[in-house]
Enzyme design. Structure first.
Site, PDB file in Angstrom:
ATOM      1  N   LEU A  28     -13.425 -76.303   5.665  1.00  0.00           N
ATOM      2  CA  LEU A  28     -13.595 -75.538   4.434  1.00  0.00           C
ATOM      3  C   LEU A  28     -12.471 -74.532   4.213  1.00  0.00           C
ATOM      4  O   LEU A  28     -12.323 -73.995   3.114  1.00  0.00           O
ATOM      5  CB  LEU A  28     -14.946 -74.812   4.423  1.00  0.00           C
ATOM      6  CG  LEU A  28     -16.090 -75.586   3.765  1.00  0.00           C
ATOM      7  CD1 LEU A  28     -16.558 -76.733   4.651  1.00  0.00           C
ATOM      8  CD2 LEU A  28     -17.256 -74.676   3.429  1.00  0.00           C
ATOM      9  N   GLY A  29     -11.694 -74.246   5.248  1.00  0.00           N
ATOM     10  CA  GLY A  29     -10.617 -73.284   5.109  1.00  0.00           C
ATOM     11  C   GLY A  29     -11.144 -71.902   4.770  1.00  0.00           C
ATOM     12  O   GLY A  29     -12.165 -71.460   5.298  1.00  0.00           O
TER      13      GLY A  29
ATOM     14  N   PHE B 106     -27.988 -67.420  41.682  1.00  0.00           N
ATOM     15  CA  PHE B 106     -28.097 -66.331  40.718  1.00  0.00           C
ATOM     16  C   PHE B 106     -27.567 -65.009  41.270  1.00  0.00           C
ATOM     17  O   PHE B 106     -27.334 -64.065  40.530  1.00  0.00           O
ATOM     18  CB  PHE B 106     -29.554 -66.153  40.274  1.00  0.00           C
ATOM     19  CG  PHE B 106     -30.072 -67.325  39.483  1.00  0.00           C
ATOM     20  CD1 PHE B 106     -29.892 -67.393  38.125  1.00  0.00           C
ATOM     21  CD2 PHE B 106     -30.728 -68.386  40.117  1.00  0.00           C
ATOM     22  CE1 PHE B 106     -30.350 -68.479  37.387  1.00  0.00           C
ATOM     23  CE2 PHE B 106     -31.197 -69.458  39.399  1.00  0.00           C
ATOM     24  CZ  PHE B 106     -31.006 -69.514  38.033  1.00  0.00           C
TER      25      PHE B 106
ATOM     26  N   GLY C  69     -41.784 -57.864  24.357  1.00  0.00           N
ATOM     27  CA  GLY C  69     -40.925 -56.890  25.007  1.00  0.00           C
ATOM     28  C   GLY C  69     -40.651 -57.213  26.464  1.00  0.00           C
ATOM     29  O   GLY C  69     -41.436 -56.836  27.347  1.00  0.00           O
TER      30      GLY C  69
ATOM     31  N   GLU D 285     -32.667 -65.911  24.955  1.00  0.00           N
ATOM     32  CA  GLU D 285     -33.537 -66.868  25.664  1.00  0.00           C
ATOM     33  C   GLU D 285     -32.790 -67.557  26.807  1.00  0.00           C
ATOM     34  O   GLU D 285     -33.015 -68.727  27.109  1.00  0.00           O
ATOM     35  CB  GLU D 285     -34.109 -67.923  24.706  1.00  0.00           C
ATOM     36  CG  GLU D 285     -34.704 -67.397  23.430  1.00  0.00           C
ATOM     37  CD  GLU D 285     -35.950 -66.572  23.627  1.00  0.00           C
ATOM     38  OE1 GLU D 285     -36.435 -66.494  24.765  1.00  0.00           O
ATOM     39  OE2 GLU D 285     -36.445 -65.997  22.645  1.00  0.00           O
TER      40      GLU D 285
ATOM     41  N   GLN E  46      -7.398 -88.856   7.552  1.00  0.00           N
ATOM     42  CA  GLN E  46      -7.847 -89.323   8.864  1.00  0.00           C
ATOM     43  C   GLN E  46      -8.285 -88.179   9.775  1.00  0.00           C
ATOM     44  O   GLN E  46      -9.291 -88.295  10.489  1.00  0.00           O
ATOM     45  CB  GLN E  46      -6.739 -90.146   9.540  1.00  0.00           C
ATOM     46  CG  GLN E  46      -6.514 -91.492   8.881  1.00  0.00           C
ATOM     47  CD  GLN E  46      -5.483 -92.329   9.611  1.00  0.00           C
ATOM     48  OE1 GLN E  46      -4.866 -91.887  10.580  1.00  0.00           O
ATOM     49  NE2 GLN E  46      -5.274 -93.545   9.135  1.00  0.00           N
TER      50      GLN E  46
END
Length: 393
Positions: free
Chosen positions: A347-348, A392, A139, A372, A288
Site C-alpha cells: 500500500l505504500g 525459564f 488481574g 498472554e 511479479q
C-alpha cells in the site's frame, strides 16, 4: 499483455469452508455481519480518538451471544471451542481491541469463575456477564511481573473471616469499566484467586493512556489498597499458579484464531488495493513481485488457519494440551504481524493512514505478540515439551 482471471480469496484457495459444519459457518457469518455493519464503519475513529464505547458494545455482544459462548450454563451459549475461535477471528478482523474485550470477558474473567468459582459466585456473576450487563477483568500481570507471574507482590491476608488484599496489577484490559475483577494474590496458602466487586472500598482502576497499540481498548492499572473481602470471595477451585495459567490457556486459544482475522483483513484489503491501484500504466496486482508477496502471505494465512482448526478440533475432543496452544499462539501471531507489515509495503504511504486498516492492525498485533505469553515464553514452553528440560531460569 497478461489478462485478469477469476479472483479467489486467500482462504478459499485452501478450501477452508469445507472444514466447518453448518453451525460453525452460521456463527462465523453472524459475527462477521455484526463486525461489518457495526464495528468497521466506526473503528478508525475510535482508534484515532483512543476510546471505545465498551459498555454499549458489551451489551450488543451479549445479545449476539459471544460472551463466554463456549461455556455451559448460566446464560452462556455452550458452543464448541472451534465456533468460539471462529468468532474471535471475525472480531479481530474488526480490531484486536474488540476481540480482547470479548476474550478477557469470556476466557479469563468468566472462565475463572465458571471453572474455579463457587456455585454462588457462578449464579451471581455469570448470567450478567454473559448478557454484557456486567463487565469483568482479570488481574494477574503486575508492573514488575509479566512473564513470571509467580513473582507477584500482591498479597492477601486473613483477618478473622475476611481477606484483605493489597497490591498493584498492570496492563489490565477492561479494568476501568469492570464491575468485577478476578484478582490473583499470594497468601499463606499459596496463590489464590479472588472475586472482587470493583465498587469495594480501596479498589481503583486508573486508565492507561498514550498507547500506540490497542487504542480502541480500555487498558488499566488495578490498585488494591487494603481491599477487604468476605471469605466467600475466594475462588475455591483454584490453588497455586495452575489456576490462573488454566485461564491463560483459554485466552490464548482464542488468540490462535483471532490473530488470523487481523491478518486476513490486511490481506483482503491489500489484494483489493493492488487490483485497483495503477502504477506504470498497469494494475499493481499485475507485477511479479507483488504477486510473490501476496502468494507468500496467502500460504502463511492458510497454514495458520489449518493449524487453528486442528487445535480447535483437539480442544473440542478434550485432547488439547497447553504446549499445543503455545504452538498456535507463537506461529499465528508471529505470521499475522509479518503479513500486516508486508501488506503495508504494497500500500505504500496509504498503508500508514487510518483510511485503510493495515497500520492499525500491525500496531495492535505488536501487543498481541507479547500478551498472554511472549513469543519467547511460548518458545520455551515448546522447548520444554521437546527436551523435558525447563529453561525459564
Amino acid at each position: 499483455m497478461a489478462t485478469a482471471t477469476m479472483q479467489q480469496t486467500p482462504l478459499a484457495l485452501f478450501g477452508a469452508d469445507s472444514l466447518l459444519n453448518d453451525e460453525e459457518r452460521a456463527i462465523r457469518d453472524t459475527v462477521r455481519r455484526y463486525v461489518e455493519s457495526t464495528i468497521k464503519p466506526e473503528i478508525a475513529d475510535w482508534y484515532d480518538e483512543g476510546q471505545i464505547p465498551a459498555r454499549a458494545l458489551a451489551k450488543e455482544l451479549g445479545s449476539l451471544g459471544v460472551l463466554g459462548m463456549h461455556l455451559e450454563g448460566y446464560g452462556c451459549a455452550g458452543t464448541s471451542a472451534t465456533a468460539y475461535g471462529l468468532a474471535c477471528m471475525e472480531l479481530e478482523a474488526g480490531d484486536s481491541g474488540l476481540r480482547s474485550l470479548v476474550s478477557v470477558q469470556g476466557s479469563l474473567a468468566m472462565f475463572a469463575i465458571w471453572k474455579h468459582g463457587s456455585e454462588d459466585q457462578r449464579e451471581h456473576w455469570l448470567p450478567k456477564m454473559a448478557a454484557g450487563e456486567a463487565i469483568g477483568c482479570f488481574g494477574l500481570t503486575e508492573p514488575d511481573f509479566g512473564s513470571n507471574p509467580a513473582g507477584m507482590r500482591t498479597r492477601a491476608r486473613r483477618d478473622g473471616s475476611d481477606w484483605v488484599l493489597s497490591g498493584t496489577k498492570m496492563w489490565i484490559t477492561n479494568g476501568s469499566i469492570a464491575a468485577v475483577a478476578v484478582v490473583w494474590a499470594h497468601t499463606d496458602e499459596g496463590i489464590r484467586g479472588f472475586v472482587v466487586p470493583t465498587d469495594t472500598a480501596g479498589f481503583s482502576a486508573p486508565v492507561i493512556k498514550k498507547k500506540m497499540s490497542l487504542r480502541a481498548s480500555v487498558t488499566s492499572e488495578l490498585v488494591l489498597d487494603n481491599v477487604r473481602l468476605p471469605g466467600s470471595s475466594v475462588l475455591p477451585g483454584a490453588r497455586g499458579l495452575s489456576g490462573p495459567l488454566s485461564c491463560l490457556s483459554e485466552a490464548r486459544f482464542g488468540i490462535v484464531f483471532g490473530a488470523l482475522g487481523a491478518a486476513r483483513d490486511c490481506l483482503d484489503t491489500t489484494i483489493s488495493y493492488a487490483r485497483e491501484r495503477e502504477i506504470f500504466d498497469r494494475p499493481l496486482a499485475g507485477f511479479q513481485i507483488t504477486q510473490e508477496k501476496l502468494a507468500d502471505m496467502t500460504l502463511e494465512l492458510g497454514k495458520g488457519m489449518l493449524l487453528a482448526m486442528h487445535l480447535g478440533r483437539l480442544k473440542d475432543s478434550g485432547d488439547l494440551r497447553p504446549e499445543q496452544v503455545s504452538l498456535g499462539k507463537l506461529n499465528n501471531v508471529r505470521e499475522a504481524i509479518r503479513i500486516a507489515r508486508e501488506c503495508r509495503t504494497i500500500l505504500g504511504a496509504a498503508g500508514i493512514t487510518l483510511e485503510y486498516p493495515i497500520m492499525r492492525h500491525a500496531n495492535n498485533l505488536e501487543s498481541v505478540l507479547t500478551y498472554e505469553g511472549t513469543s519467547e515464553v511460548h518458545q520455551l514452553v515448546i522447548g520444554q515439551a521437546l527436551t523435558g528440560h525447563a529453561a525459564f531460569r
